[in-house]
Write an enzyme that holds these catalytic residues in place. Structure first.
Site, mmCIF file in Angstrom:
data_model
loop_
_atom_site.group_PDB
_atom_site.id
_atom_site.type_symbol
_atom_site.label_atom_id
_atom_site.label_comp_id
_atom_site.label_asym_id
_atom_site.label_seq_id
_atom_site.Cartn_x
_atom_site.Cartn_y
_atom_site.Cartn_z
ATOM 1 N N HIS A 182 0.858 -1.186 0.000
ATOM 2 C CA HIS A 182 0.000 0.000 0.000
ATOM 3 C C HIS A 182 0.894 1.236 0.000
ATOM 4 C CE1 HIS A 182 -3.471 2.428 0.355
ATOM 5 N NE2 HIS A 182 -3.223 2.826 1.583
ATOM 6 N N HIS A 218 -3.111 9.075 1.179
ATOM 7 C CA HIS A 218 -3.087 7.878 0.338
ATOM 8 C C HIS A 218 -4.456 7.631 -0.288
ATOM 9 C CE1 HIS A 218 -4.690 5.282 3.800
ATOM 10 N NE2 HIS A 218 -4.348 6.423 4.372
ATOM 11 N N CYS A 231 -3.342 2.811 -5.550
ATOM 12 C CA CYS A 231 -2.635 3.655 -4.579
ATOM 13 C C CYS A 231 -1.224 4.009 -5.050
ATOM 14 C CB CYS A 231 -2.591 2.968 -3.216
ATOM 15 S SG CYS A 231 -1.791 1.336 -3.214
#
Length: 243
Positions: free
Chosen positions: A30, A42, A155
């Site tokens: 991530h 994010h 992401c």
């Protein structure tokens, strides 16, 4: 940091850094942009949001929610983000979700890029100045980055755009993400190469597969591709509506 690991300590972070943390036993990572004071901006998929690949991969390769999203208590810094999706701001602890902190590298050489066999850790593209990176991240926090898609708009794509301002301008199957490019490169190496029929030995097959994987990864890198363009962040919301 080096070829083997990009792990860093929180004390080494600087505003504008592109950071990431591995999830699900290192299946995927991530990504986000560190903006200072222990906070990370994010891009994430919220629970129940019907976007992604539309396949079973969405259950495995989705962007993770913050740490407290799966608990009964809210983070004292982030608040309740259990219903949050899109571009959000979380503290480092919530962003890491119990994992380690890694720094994504920019402006690496082609040799270094290929030596990092795992995608989603570095790029040959250069980063823009810190003030530009923070401006994009903060603008997108308020205005969004479109719908989440595992292969085209995830992401890592978000973080790379914040760092470089580059967007893919052609309508193809993969965005800027090194993780997505690695998945497709691996699939291409296994099933797409006619060269696999030219050798029957295991060593030959491995060499051909490795070569195809490296070439596919490299030509998909944001710093090498010719189908990208610098796009002002103010145009992103309008482009997202068109999509």
């Amino acid at each position: 940091m080096g070829v083997l690991s990009n792990k860093i300590d929180q004390e080494q972070l600087k505003p504008g850094d592109h950071v990431y943390s591995w999830r699900q036993a290192y299946i995927y990572a991530h990504h986000g942009i560190y903006v200072g004071e222990g906070m990370v901006i994010h891009f994430t998929r919220g629970a129940g949001q019907e976007t992604g690949t539309g396949t079973v991969l969405d259950r495995l390769l989705i962007s993770s929610p913050p740490l407290h999203a799966t608990s009964d208590t809210s983070c004292p810094r982030c608040g309740d983000q259990t219903k949050s999706d899109g571009v959000i701001c979380s503290c480092l602890d919530c962003f890491l979700s119990g994992g380690y902190l890694y720094l994504f590298e920019y402006g690496v050489s082609p040799a270094f890029f290929l030596a990092k066999a795992r995608g989603g850790t570095c790029t040959t593209a250069s980063s823009d100045p810190t003030e530009d990176v923070l401006h994009r991240a903060l603008f997108l926090l308020e205005n969004g980055f479109g719908g989440y898609h595992v292969f085209k708009n995830n992401c890592e794509d978000f973080a790379i755009y914040c760092k470089t301002g580059l967007l893919v301008v052609t309508n193809i199957s993969v965005g800027r993400s090194g993780q997505a490019a690695s998945c497709l490169a691996a699939a291409s190496a296994v099933v797409s190469s006619p060269l696999r029929f030219m050798t029957a030995s295991f060593g030959g097959l491995a060499l051909v597969g490795c070569g195809m994987y490296c070439v596919s990864r490299y030509v998909s890198d944001i710093g090498v591709r010719s189908d990208v363009a610098k796009v002002p962040v103010e145009k992103i919301p309008e482009m997202a509506k068109e999509d």
